[in-house]
Structures are given as C-alpha cells and as structure tokens.
Write a protein that holds these residues in place. Structure first.
Motif, PDB file in Angstrom:
ATOM      1  N   LEU A 108     -51.776  35.561 -13.340  1.00  0.00           N
ATOM      2  CA  LEU A 108     -50.712  34.903 -14.083  1.00  0.00           C
ATOM      3  C   LEU A 108     -50.073  35.845 -15.094  1.00  0.00           C
ATOM      4  CD1 LEU A 108     -52.333  31.428 -14.780  1.00  0.00           C
ATOM      5  CD2 LEU A 108     -50.736  32.073 -12.978  1.00  0.00           C
TER       6      LEU A 108
ATOM      7  N   GLY B 178     -47.925  36.753 -18.379  1.00  0.00           N
ATOM      8  CA  GLY B 178     -47.890  36.109 -19.683  1.00  0.00           C
ATOM      9  C   GLY B 178     -49.280  35.879 -20.255  1.00  0.00           C
TER      10      GLY B 178
ATOM     11  N   ASP C  50     -51.558  37.336 -21.951  1.00  0.00           N
ATOM     12  CA  ASP C  50     -51.702  38.575 -22.711  1.00  0.00           C
ATOM     13  C   ASP C  50     -52.830  38.517 -23.741  1.00  0.00           C
ATOM     14  OD1 ASP C  50     -50.666  36.842 -24.539  1.00  0.00           O
ATOM     15  OD2 ASP C  50     -48.728  37.847 -24.730  1.00  0.00           O
TER      16      ASP C  50
ATOM     17  N   SER D  70     -53.137  36.559 -26.264  1.00  0.00           N
ATOM     18  CA  SER D  70     -52.764  35.990 -27.561  1.00  0.00           C
ATOM     19  C   SER D  70     -53.267  34.540 -27.632  1.00  0.00           C
ATOM     20  CB  SER D  70     -51.252  36.024 -27.738  1.00  0.00           C
ATOM     21  OG  SER D  70     -50.646  35.121 -26.828  1.00  0.00           O
ATOM     22  N   PRO D  71     -53.430  34.017 -28.851  1.00  0.00           N
ATOM     23  CA  PRO D  71     -53.904  32.622 -28.963  1.00  0.00           C
ATOM     24  C   PRO D  71     -53.029  31.644 -28.183  1.00  0.00           C
ATOM     25  CG  PRO D  71     -53.996  33.705 -31.097  1.00  0.00           C
ATOM     26  CD  PRO D  71     -53.309  34.663 -30.161  1.00  0.00           C
ATOM     27  N   THR D  72     -51.736  31.841 -28.253  1.00  0.00           N
ATOM     28  CA  THR D  72     -50.839  30.937 -27.532  1.00  0.00           C
ATOM     29  C   THR D  72     -51.028  31.048 -26.024  1.00  0.00           C
ATOM     30  OG1 THR D  72     -49.235  31.061 -29.309  1.00  0.00           O
ATOM     31  CG2 THR D  72     -48.428  30.327 -27.181  1.00  0.00           C
ATOM     32  N   ALA D  73     -51.140  32.299 -25.548  1.00  0.00           N
ATOM     33  CA  ALA D  73     -51.323  32.488 -24.108  1.00  0.00           C
ATOM     34  C   ALA D  73     -52.650  31.900 -23.659  1.00  0.00           C
ATOM     35  CB  ALA D  73     -51.252  33.973 -23.766  1.00  0.00           C
TER      36      ALA D  73
ATOM     37  N   ALA E  83     -54.195  29.434 -25.074  1.00  0.00           N
ATOM     38  CA  ALA E  83     -54.038  27.971 -25.086  1.00  0.00           C
ATOM     39  C   ALA E  83     -53.279  27.508 -23.850  1.00  0.00           C
ATOM     40  CB  ALA E  83     -53.301  27.553 -26.354  1.00  0.00           C
ATOM     41  N   ARG E  84     -52.241  28.261 -23.489  1.00  0.00           N
ATOM     42  CA  ARG E  84     -51.468  27.914 -22.304  1.00  0.00           C
ATOM     43  C   ARG E  84     -52.352  27.948 -21.060  1.00  0.00           C
ATOM     44  NH1 ARG E  84     -47.499  31.937 -19.085  1.00  0.00           N
ATOM     45  NH2 ARG E  84     -49.565  32.568 -18.401  1.00  0.00           N
TER      46      ARG E  84
ATOM     47  N   ALA F 165     -54.822  25.107 -20.974  1.00  0.00           N
ATOM     48  CA  ALA F 165     -54.162  23.865 -20.567  1.00  0.00           C
ATOM     49  C   ALA F 165     -53.890  23.879 -19.067  1.00  0.00           C
ATOM     50  CB  ALA F 165     -52.856  23.690 -21.344  1.00  0.00           C
ATOM     51  N   PHE F 166     -53.455  25.026 -18.589  1.00  0.00           N
ATOM     52  CA  PHE F 166     -53.172  25.192 -17.167  1.00  0.00           C
ATOM     53  C   PHE F 166     -54.438  24.905 -16.355  1.00  0.00           C
ATOM     54  CE2 PHE F 166     -52.732  27.785 -13.357  1.00  0.00           C
ATOM     55  CZ  PHE F 166     -51.441  27.517 -12.971  1.00  0.00           C
TER      56      PHE F 166
ATOM     57  N   GLN G 247     -57.024  23.154 -17.309  1.00  0.00           N
ATOM     58  CA  GLN G 247     -57.382  21.727 -17.407  1.00  0.00           C
ATOM     59  C   GLN G 247     -56.594  20.901 -16.391  1.00  0.00           C
ATOM     60  OE1 GLN G 247     -56.772  20.406 -21.434  1.00  0.00           O
ATOM     61  NE2 GLN G 247     -58.153  21.972 -22.253  1.00  0.00           N
ATOM     62  N   VAL G 248     -55.329  21.238 -16.285  1.00  0.00           N
ATOM     63  CA  VAL G 248     -54.482  20.488 -15.346  1.00  0.00           C
ATOM     64  C   VAL G 248     -54.956  20.726 -13.917  1.00  0.00           C
ATOM     65  CG1 VAL G 248     -52.139  20.244 -14.442  1.00  0.00           C
ATOM     66  CG2 VAL G 248     -52.517  20.495 -16.902  1.00  0.00           C
TER      67      VAL G 248
END
Lengths: 85, 444
Positions: free
Chosen positions: B207, B209, B211, B213-216, B218-219, B222-223, B225-226
């Motif tokens: 994937l 992105g 990278d 980072s905390p946001t990545a 988290a993304r 979430a991905f 989990q889905v």
C-alpha cells in the motif's frame, strides 16, 4: 488501491484530478464527512465498521484536506464500495 | 466535475486496484517448502543486437577468414582471444569474457551457434525466393519480439510465459507468479494464461502512503479492521481475503527485494548486475515464496554499435561478464548452480562485414551463450557459419548469416530441461514441429 491513493493526493502530473472541495469543506466535522461520502458512494449503506475506521483515522489529523483524503481512501478502497455499490 | 462521485466506475477502480498490487497474479497463501526440485531459467536479453561475430571467433586456419573481413578496425587480434575448443576446432571468446571461458572449460557453459528466428529450415535459395522468410528481419523491435515470442502465429505472448503456462501446476499455491521480469514489461514473460510479476529494484509493493506516520498507521489499522470485518457478504469477504493476501505477499516481497539480501556475493553496480541481484534475492526466497519453477527476464542495452564497435563492445562485454560471473557465484552460494540456467537472447547478430564507421549493422543469425551446472558445456552446439562474404550462409553481401538453428529449437531444449513435456512443447513453441531436431542436446 494505490491508484486511489495517487488520485487523492492531487498530484500536479496526475492524469485525473478529482475535486475534493465539497469533502474538504465539511472535513472538520467527521460525521458530516462520513455522511457525505456515504450518500455519494454507498447509498447510505456504509457499514459501521468502516464509519468507525474513518473516525479512528481522522482523530490523528486536523488538516481538512488530509482528513478528506483519508476518509475517501478508506471508503473507496473498501470491498463494500467496490462490490456492493 | 462538481465532486468526485461518478467519474470512475466501480469496476474500473477494482481493476486498477488489482493491477496496482498485482493481486491478480499473486496466488493464495501456504507457501510450500519445495527444496529438491527447483529449476530456473534466466533470460539475459542484449538489446540492440549483439555482435556475436566478435563474441566467438574462429582461431587457427579459419582466423584468416575472419581477419581479412573484419580487419584491425573492427576485428580482434588472435592473441587477445580467450581460447576454447569445440569438437576438435579452436575458437576464441572475446577477451572480456573471462568467466565464460572458465565456465566453458569447467563444462558449465556452452554456446549455441548461428541461432535466429525461423519459421522452418530454409536454404539460401529459398530465402532469395522469399519462401518462409520471417517478417521484418533486421528491424530491432520486430526481432526483439521474434526472439521473445518464438511464434509466428501473432499471439501476444512469449515463450517464457507459455513455458510458465505449461508448468503452472509445479507452483501450486505459490506467492509469486512463475515468470518474473526485473526489466519492466517483457513479452518473453507473458503467457497465454499466466502473467509475470515485474520487480524493479524493490519498487514498493504493497500500500502506498504507508509511511509509518501516526496518521498512516491509523489509516492502515482502519483498513485492516475493515478487511477483517466478517460482514457475512460472500463476495465482499472474498475480495477482502484476496486484498489481504496481496498485502501480505507485498510485504514478503518488499523484504526480499529491499532488505539485507543475505548474499555474500557482490554484484557489480551496473543495471544488469542490479537486476541479477534481484533475481538472486528471489531465488534465495524460493521456499518462502513456494516456487519450484521460475523464469526470469533481465536485460542490458547499448549493443547497437553502428560505429566504434571495438571500444563499445569491450565495455559492454566487460559488464556482461562481471554481472553473469557474480550471478553464477551467487547460485553457488545458494546451492542452486545446477538448478539455474542462464542464457542470452538478442535482437540479431550484426553484419560480419563492417561499415565505414568501424561499426557493424543489423543482420540475422548469431551465437548465444548458455551457462549453469545443468548445461552440457565444454563444447558448442549447432554449426558455425561459413564466413565467406556472399558465401553459402550469407543472405546479403556483407555476411548476414542464415540461421542454422532456430529460436524454437534453442528454447525447446531449455523448456524440455525445465520440465515441459513433448506434447506441451508444441504449444509453447508452435513452429517446433517444423524442425526435425527438437532438442539440441546442450542441457544435461
């Protein structure tokens, strides 16, 4: 998936550049953003697990553009969207 | 557009998504540890048309036939050639091919003489009557295609890919397609029902992105989990499983291609060396990847030497020798030197007679190198052309050799070693049936 990520980055050299303005405009409010994406792409049928994933992810960023991108990425890469909608 | 909603169809998105992570070709899980029966073919394509007249040169009495045409401006002096013997005759390899000479003399390398695209065997007379002459000879793009395709049926597939088609049962459950190109999209690797993985110096699989980072993170959480959510929707869950497998395979491959290669052999830093390093890394991970058969495509260019042949060719063959030498050492290190066969292909040979710029031009049949512990080396195969200008093997007036061996026969000999049975060979190489000799005998 990576193509969606690429599109959402709004790269200057991209072959197509989506207009994220409507999503960015509501991105400070996560529920409004989820509702807009749900309505546009999933006919109001976005599963709760995806909504919660978006909420969790958006908690890590306050930047509206980034929030819009993250939410759209999670929605558009989900099999729920790609197969069900 | 007002907003982003309807501009990309769901199916187009799904297709792009699959293509991006190569999920379509990445099989399922459960890597099988297959150690005993491993074989790999490695095609080294020399783009531009290698001058094989200066790669293998006759020595002794026949050297004069060579030197009187090539002369000092485009010919190699006899005393710099690296001697090898073939069926009682002396030949010399280009002075830069030191490792090839050593492997040849150890019986682990060979050459197949005067090979080229043919539909069926033809004589010079038939050539002049345009009988069964392959189309667009002497054209780079067409002959690159002809060597990789080895078919005149117009199919958009290569003989490596069709070999993978025939052998795909050998890799059941593998995490990687049988065909792998380390040199971009290559017709050679494309089958009729199987496709290649394309590796490019460890270009990030998985994937984008992500990278760290905390946001990545988290993304991606979430991905995940889905993906893991049991929705009860069969198709959604099947798609999620495929996506998940693809992501996991991407992680494995990223590690294989970009982590510590775990190989002590040092590869030269040129393009071919880097590609062969990628191949060695993948071979090293063969058990993790669950593969027992692999077909690789690597390439190097610059062989279109219409001027200044001697200096340019020296540089090219220096790089080729160093890269192939390192790769052979790596196969020894990995314990697979008898399981990996490396061979050359090229657009065409070049004219034996030079041009006015001390270069040579596009021709047809040429000599090709085959290396590996499974090669019945220490001798050459096929027939060395008669070097007479306008002689029996020259279909022009500057030494354009009419091939005496076809690409089909060359490929079939290796495909047969790889495990393709006789009936399948006619599918892999449709013109093979036109040749009485189906196996040239250069593989043990």
């Amino acid at each position: 998936m990576n193509y969606i990520d690429y599109l959402l980055k709004l790269d200057a050299n991209a072959e197509a550049k989506p207009n994220l303005a409507p999503y960015i405009a509501v991105a400070t409010d996560v529920e409004s953003l989820i509702a807009m994406i749900d309505a546009h792409f999933m006919n109001g049928a976005m599963p709760e697990v995806l909504k919660q994933g978006i909420r969790d992810t958006l908690a890590t960023s306050t930047d509206p553009t980034r929030r819009a991108r993250l939410a759209l990425y999670l929605a558009l890469t989900s099999a729920h969207y790609q197969i069900q909608n | 557009m007002d907003n982003f909603k309807p501009q990309i169809s769901r199916r187009a998105l799904l297709r792009r998504s699959i293509a991006t992570t190569s999920l379509g070709y990445l099989g399922v899980t459960d890597a099988l540890a297959q150690t005993g029966d491993y074989k790999a073919l490695v095609c080294v394509f020399l783009f531009g048309g290698n001058d094989s007249n200066n790669t293998i040169v006759p020595m002794g009495a026949k050297y004069n036939d060579y030197s009187k045409v090539r002369g000092p401006a485009t010919g190699l002096a006899q005393n710099v050639l690296l001697p090898i013997m073939d069926r009682g005759e002396g030949y010399g390899l280009h002075p830069q091919l030191t490792r090839i000479q050593a492997l040849y003399n150890q019986g682990k390398a060979s050459a197949v003489l005067n090979v080229g695209p043919l539909i069926r065997p033809i004589t010079k007379t038939q050539y002049n009557q345009r009988t069964a002459v392959p189309v667009n000879l002497y054209s780079h793009s067409d002959q690159q295609q002809a060597w990789q395709q080895a078919s005149t049926s117009g199919v958009r597939s290569g003989w490596g890919g069709r070999t993978a088609d025939a052998m795909q049962a050998a890799n059941t459950g593998a995490l990687l397609p049988m065909s792998v190109s380390a040199s971009g999209g290559a017709l050679f690797t494309i089958g009729q029902v199987t496709g290649p993985a394309i590796v490019n110096g460890g270009l990030g699989l998985g994937l984008s992105g992500s990278d760290g980072s905390p946001t990545a993170m988290a993304r991606d959480n979430a991905f995940q989990q889905v993906i893991n959510f049991q929705s009860g929707l069969t198709l959604v869950q099947a798609a999620n499983r495929t996506i998940n497998n693809g992501i996991q395979v991407g992680k494995v491959l990223n590690n294989v291609l970009t982590g510590d290669d775990g190989i002590a052999t040092v590869f030269p830093g040129n393009g071919l060396g880097n590609q062969l390093n990628q191949v060695a890394r993948i071979i090293r991970a063969r058990q993790t990847l669950g593969v027992s058969r692999q077909i690789f495509f690597v390439s190097t260019g610059g062989y279109d030497n219409h001027e200044g042949l001697l200096a340019a060719h020296q540089g090219l063959l220096t790089g080729l020798n160093a890269s192939i030498s390192a790769f052979y050492d790596a196969t020894i290190e990995l314990g697979v030197e008898n399981n990996v066969t490396t061979f050359t292909e090229s657009d065409f040979n070049r004219t034996f007679g030079p041009n006015s710029n001390n270069g040579t031009d596009h021709a047809w049949g040429g000599h090709h190198l085959v290396m590996g512990g499974a090669v019945a080396g220490g001798r050459m195969y096929g027939t060395f052309p008669n070097l007479a200008i306008q002689g029996p093997d020259d279909v022009g007036n500057r030494g354009l050799w009419l091939p005496s061996t076809s690409v089909e026969q060359y490929g079939a000999t290796m495909a047969s070693w790889f495990g393709v049975n006789s009936a399948q060979l006619d599918q892999v190489l449709p013109n093979l049936m036109n040749f009485s000799v189906r196996n040239l005998g250069f593989m043990k």
